[in-house]
Design an enzyme around this catalytic site. Sequence first.
Site: not given
Length: 252
Positions: A99, A106, A108-109, A128, A131, A183
């Site tokens: 980056y 992030g 976490d990444r 990962d 969410t 569905t």
Amino acid sequence: MTASIKLLIEIGNSKLKAAQLHLDAKGGVTGMHYIGSYSVTSFCYRPNREKIGNVDQIIYSNVGDRKNYQHVKALSKKLKIRYQQITSPAQAFGVTNSYDAPTKLGIDRWLAFLAAYKDANGPVVVIDIGTAMTVDVVDGGGMHLGGWISPGFRLMNLALTEHTALVRAGGHHGDELTMGTNTKACVQNGSRAALAGTVLYAIQKAKSMFTDHEEPTLYLTGGGINHLPPEIVKLGLNRPHLVLEGLILYVK
């Protein structure tokens, strides 16, 4: 110097994960004990001291609300110990952040692909699923080559149910990814197929970025891994606490 226990905390978008890290008298890691997953406020303001144990420091990462800093600070006061927040650097432990603004990646990444790279000692693809679903690729020299961010299983389901009038989702699904005959099953399995397809294309894309003699190792992490069909999970190493493993590297 005596043996000690550190409290590792990974704060995600919806919950917090915590683990004890045990160190010997020389500072060497002797083991990590996973404590569990909790809401941030319940863990920080009503800590279970028996589960947390006699820890002497908090080391944490946060991709959730900025207010979580205050929650961790409150926990440190209750436990009467110091705390340290880890953020994404430009470079550390032989790995380089791709980056332009390193802290925007992030944490976490960063921690997940850092831990994977140090474990594999070679090129990795790290996926990962929580969410959100994130994909990151690191080459054999420790250079982060970039990644993807897409909705996780729950967000895919919500996108359909909240923006269509008659579509409903929910309930449990089996291991096998089948064609739905109602569905709810169609929505669930469609979302699972999207996750599986991302994994397969990520592997293909990563291989195209490396030379013929470089074979990346696939690491899978996050609570959403259970939505992948078994044949996809078998393609990689399932490491549910990869972000916490990344935090271990910052223990001094």
